[in-house]
Design an enzyme around this catalytic site. Structure first.
Site, PDB file in Angstrom:
ATOM      1  N   ALA A 347       0.863  -1.175   0.000  1.00  0.00           N
ATOM      2  CA  ALA A 347       0.000   0.000   0.000  1.00  0.00           C
ATOM      3  C   ALA A 347       0.898   1.223   0.000  1.00  0.00           C
ATOM      4  O   ALA A 347       2.065   1.138   0.360  1.00  0.00           O
ATOM      5  CB  ALA A 347      -0.887   0.010   1.243  1.00  0.00           C
ATOM      6  N   GLU A 383      -1.278   3.025   6.956  1.00  0.00           N
ATOM      7  CA  GLU A 383      -1.319   4.096   5.948  1.00  0.00           C
ATOM      8  C   GLU A 383      -1.949   5.365   6.516  1.00  0.00           C
ATOM      9  O   GLU A 383      -1.528   6.473   6.204  1.00  0.00           O
ATOM     10  CB  GLU A 383      -2.061   3.638   4.695  1.00  0.00           C
TER      11      GLU A 383
HETATM   12 ZN   LIG Z   1       4.579   2.873   5.468  1.00  0.00          ZN
END
Ligand SMILES: [Zn+2]
Ligand SMILES: *[C@@H]1O[C@H](CO)[C@@H](O)[C@H](O)[C@H]1NC(C)=O
Ligand SMILES: *[C@@H]1O[C@H](CO)[C@@H](O)[C@H](O)[C@H]1NC(C)=O
Ligand SMILES: *[C@@H]1O[C@H](CO)[C@@H](O)[C@H](O)[C@H]1NC(C)=O
Length: 972
Positions: A347, A383
């Site tokens: 991600a 994230e």
């Molecule tokens: Zn990271």
């Protein structure tokens, strides 16, 4: 990472499908290109004398000019769907983009040269203006540096003066990557996942992935993290497509019947590596939230099937947690998340537009396993933590990337724990962070968390920083610090740090200063910088040895290869408890090489345990008597020892044995209590450590008795879940769900006959039900004249999600061609990502080498195995003892292709079993004969590890064989 030179191939290909208006655009561009080419050929005017001497000595931009904002327009020519009648293959695509940008900057040190970074772009224009006087300044030429700096050097005919404000307009064209780099194309098949219909058309999307140094491949820019700026972005995209960027959309306008232009609100001030946009036909669901619009995007079919619902729900909860924790609201005016069919990383935290590999965002209720939910919630939490640590406050340079990644990893456990408390993610973090970091950090080839900036200059060096040390050690030392200064002091310190450094860049000393202020305010006595520097600036970590006979304690650098002398010392916060002083642990700060204290002296033969809950980033060794008391306690009543420490004692014992600090039989003795243990953490810790024994010995005569012992140890655990669940029910408590999975994995992989039979039976029933849907109903099975024998002993129509991975793998391992081909067929037809992963893993489990070989060949064909899955498919094969040699030969034969998807990871995994002279020599030859790129360090590590393994096997084989033969009950 693979390097590919810019070619004009894309422009030629483009003509196949472009309409007239677009072709006109290309023609204009080509003319510009020719003008530019002639400029490039122009020789420098001899009268030009630089006022700043040449380019900077390293790969860093000079700090004369500071960007304030960019206005960027980009037009990707990619078709989301190729026009009717054109074959949906990528060779018919328009893999080109054009764009223009104006960067506004000010001058803080006089210069008559502008340096930007630009890579694989054709750059034209070069209109430079003093924005106050409106005077134009001539750009004499543009020179691309032919080295790893990626500099675009522009000498000027007039100097830029301190205090002046300027703008520079450039236009550019580039190629959309097919290798998941910079601005890249990703493909997927339109289709309805519910009916597993894959006859749909090929769809395409464009997305960016720019960390660390790929922004310069999308537009020329000051591409370093501390050149933060505001971005005003316009994307020209095909009509009807969905475009997303870092900020919310300001408006869209139709250009003609093919193109549309979308303008975004300006971003907050941010680093170039966080720039992002995507163009796709994806749809979204929104998450209700107070102060920001949250949307989660996925393939239209996946959205319609509600696969993004779980992610959308927890995202709101996690964001609320962080806004409360930091007391700073999320700063961008929109938050989009998108599940991409392809992405090079798990991600990426782009500010306001977080990209995920599909499998890390999409969850199918009833199909995906609980473990998959854990992965999703942890990655989203990671994230989102970056939206503060990384995006709002950024490290000043890549050598301190652990400030981003260590913090995001550490915070993700706090956030995930707050939204899914039953997952016990904080406890599990000792397995996922601490033990993983310890493993790498026990080698002399490890690196400090914060190496000197001069050692991290090129893209290659920067890429190598994204490793276990940065993520896991970073998180572990922060956990240690939090425990040392106390939770509320820690929180106070980082809150002030974040709010004072918003939109700026920092280095670790800034953080230490703020935490010290919080410690002082709360009347603490910790010396933050002094303690933390010993953990962040030095390589490795210590083993603390406590002698409970005389109370002597000392520390020493822990290395697997103990022959390497090291005099490093750490400031170690040693926590401890004893049989009697439980449950109030004490603290002994060990600042010197050694000390002595009566608190460590054992009274009346009681045991002493140090590093309570493994909050410290260090290992502990004891005198043999104390070890034996601890192991004795485990075997009589393990609940007296805290859960995390039960896992830690095993991990320490095994690793101390690996470093020859304790006898290997002590390590093996530490697994004896598992016969009565049903908790996940101690089991997982043992399984991981015994993995080394399995790898070292599964090609030797030790393997038989070892398997027999492990079968005995796991039998109770297996029967416990067999009685409780019959493996057709799911335990309510998530950590028991994990143990249930471990029970089946370990029992089956060690050949417990009951387990293998159970797995093969369930798989056969499933195969039967899929191939003969008319016999779906139980009761219809017997009496039919099917070619397959009716399966009666297992009475399930669907395998519970948590167990699918292990059942598929074990059944394929025990089975033959039929089982394998069925898994392959199901792999190709299912569109559920976690189901696909389980099946893909199962394909590597067969014992038949011809099937393994064919499967390896499949990894070369992206239509069969996606590029992002290549490395993990090959390492799965290498894990299987039958596939070890095949996988090693295969990666050498196809290095250029397979290393695109994570060369270092491939090397680490495929060489794990290497433990003889022949393998060492092959590895050394590989080091000299191949162009290894970012995998070079991994190969060095593998060489070192192989040497260690050879020594270890030589020394331990007989002892280990004897130990196993002694502990297995004699059969008569
Ligand atoms: Zn990271
Ligand atoms: C930059 O590109 C956009 C989109 O193609 C276009 O509308 C705009 O006119 C261009 N700007 C200049 C100054 O050429
Ligand atoms: C250790 O962790 C457990 C949770 O696993 C917690 O209940 C306990 O209070 C912790 N002990 C200390 C001394 O922090
Ligand atoms: C391991 O256990 C065996 C059997 O109880 C014992 O003889 C041996 O001394 C132990 N090893 C160590 C190093 O404690």
């Amino acid at each position: 990472m693979p390097k590919e030179a810019f070619t004009s191939k894309a422009i030629a290909i483009t003509l196949v499908v472009l309409t007239i208006s677009a072709i006109a655009g290309i023609i204009t561009m080509t003319i510009l290109f020719e003008v530019q080419t002639s400029n490039l050929n122009m020789t420098a005017r001899p009268t030009w004398v630089p006022t700043t001497p040449g380019p900077p000595p390293d790969m860093r931009l000079p700090k004369n000019l500071i960007p304030d904002s960019y206005e960027i327009s980009i037009q990707p020519f990619l078709h989301i769907e190729l026009p009717e009648g054109i074959n949906g293959s990528i060779t018919n695509q328009s893999l080109v983009f054009t764009g223009n940008s104006t960067v506004y900057f000010h001058c803080v040190k006089r210069t008559n040269t502008i340096y930007l970074q630009s890579k694989n772009l054709e750059v034209f224009g070069g209109l430079l203006m003093n924005t106050k006087t409106r005077e134009m300044i001539k750009v004499l030429k543009m020179m691309h540096h032919n080295d790893q700096s990626d500099f675009l050097e522009m000498p000027l005919d007039n100097a830029l003066e301190v205090g002046g404000n300027y703008s520079l307009y450039l236009s550019f064209t580039g190629e959309i990557s097919e290798n998941l780099e910079a601005l890249f194309v990703s493909t997927y098949q339109e289709g309805d996942p519910a009916t597993e219909d894959d006859t749909g058309r090929q769809r395409f999307l464009a997305a960016t992935n720019l960390e660390p140094t790929s922004a310069r491949r999308v537009f020329p820019c000051f591409d370093e993290p501390d050149f933060k700026a505001v971005f005003h972005v316009t994307i020209v995209h095909r009509i009807g497509t969905t475009v997303l960027g870092n900020a919310a959309k300001k408006g869209s306008q139709t250009i003609d019947d093919e193109w549309e232009m979308t303008e975004f609100f300006p971003t907050k001030k941010m680093s170039t590596y966080l720039f992002a946009f995507t163009v796709s036909d994806f749809t979204s669901i929104s998450t209700p939230y107070d102060n920001v619009e949250i949307n989660t995007y996925a393939r239209p079919e996946a959205t319609a099937a509600h696969y993004s619902q779980y992610a959308a729900t927890v995202t709101g909860d996690i964001l609320r947690f962080y806004e409360g924790f930091f007391e700073i609201s999320y700063q961008q005016n929109s938050l989009d998340q998108i599940a991409l069919p392809d992405l090079e990383v798990a991600a990426m935290e782009n500010w306001g537009l977080i990209t995920y590999q599909e499998g890390n965002l999409l969850f199918e209720e009833g199909v995906s396993s609980l473990l998959h939910k854990e992965q999703i919630v942890t990655i989203i939490a990671h994230e989102l933590a970056h939206q503060w640590f990384g995006n709002l406050v950024t490290m000043n340079w890549w050598n301190n990337i652990w400030l981003n990644e260590g913090f995001a990893t550490y915070m993700s456990f706090l956030a995930a724990d707050s939204v899914e408390p039953t997952f016990k993610i904080k406890e599990l973090s000792i397995l996922f962070n601490l033990h993983s970091a310890f493993e790498q950090d026990s080698l002399v080839s490890s690196h400090p968390l914060s190496p000197p900036a001069k050692d991290v200059q090129t893209t290659l060096e920067i890429d190598q920083m994204f490793d276990v040390i940065t993520y896991c050690k970073g998180a572990a030392v922060l956990r240690m610090l939090e425990n040392m200064v106390g939770e509320s002091t820690f929180k106070k310190g980082i809150k002030r740090y974040l709010s004072d450094f918003m939109f700026q860049n920092t280095e670790p000393s800034d953080l230490w200063r703020y935490l010290q202020k919080a410690v002082d305010d709360d009347n603490g006595n910790a010396k933050v910088a002094e303690v933390m520097d010993s953990w962040t600036k030095q390589i490795g970590y210590p083993v603390v040895t406590i002698n409970t006979n005389n109370g002597v304690i000392n520390q020493k650098h822990f290395l697997f290869n103990d022959s390497s002398e090291s005099s490093l010392l750490w400031q170690v916060p040693v926590t401890y408890m004893t049989e009697i002083s439980k449950p109030k642990p004490g603290l002994y700060p060990l600042e010197k090489k050694s000390g002595q204290s009566s608190v460590f002296v054992s009274k009346d033969g009681e045991w002493l345990l140090a590093n309570i809950n493994c909050t410290g980033y260090y290992r502990v060794n004891y005198n043999l008597e104390n070890w034996q008391r601890l192991l004795n306690q485990l075997e009589t009543d393990q609940s007296m020892i805290p859960l995390m420490n039960r896992g830690q004692l095993i991990d320490d014992a095994f690793n101390l044995a690996r470093a020859k600090l304790v006898d290997v039989t002590l390590a093996l003795n530490s697994t004896r209590f598992l016969q009565n243990e049903t908790e996940y953490i101690p089991w997982e810790s043992a399984v991981r450590n015994l993995e080394y024994f399995v790898l070292m010995f599964d090609r030797s005569e030790v393997f038989g008795p070892m398997q027999e012992y492990l079968q005995i140890q796991v039998t109770n655990l297996y029967n416990h879940y067999k009685n409780e669940t019959g493996f057709t029910k799911i335990p309510r408590d998530p950590t028991s769900q994990r143990s249930q999975v471990t029970a089946v994995w370990y029992a089956c992989s060690n050949g417990l006959p009951d387990c293998v039979k159970m797995a093969s039976g369930m798989y056969a029933t499933w195969m039967h039900n899929i191939t003969n849907p008319e016999y779906d109903k139980p009761g219809n099975i017997s009496g039919t004249n099917t070619t397959e024998p009716p399966i009666l002993e297992v009475n399930v129509t669907s395998i519970i999600p948590n167990l699918r991975s292990v059942i598929y793998c074990q059944a394929v391992a025990a089975g033959g061609k039929k089982e394998w081909e069925f898994a392959w067929k199901m792999y190709q037809t299912t569109s559920d990502t976690s189901e696909k992963d389980h099946l893909r893993k199962a394909l590597s489990c067969t014992k038949k080498t011809w099937l393994l070989n064919r499967y390896l060949e499949y990894t070369l064909d992206p239509e069969k195995i996606r590029l992002m899955d290549v490395a993990s498919s090959i390492t799965d094969v290498a894990r299987n003892v039958a596939g070890q040699a095949l996988a090693w030969n295969f990666i050498r034969a196809h290095w250029d292709y397979v290393s695109q998807d994570g060369g270092p990871y491939l090397i680490n995994e495929v060489t794990k079993r290497f433990s003889n002279q022949f393998e060492l020599e092959e590895l050394e030859r590989f080091r000299t004969d191949y162009d290894l790129g970012p995998a070079a360090r991994a190969v060095d590590q593998a060489i070192e590890q192989t040497r260690v393994n050879i020594e270890w096997v030589k020394e331990h084989k007989d002892i280990v064989l004897n130990w196993f033969e002694d502990v297995i009950p004699r059969r008569v």
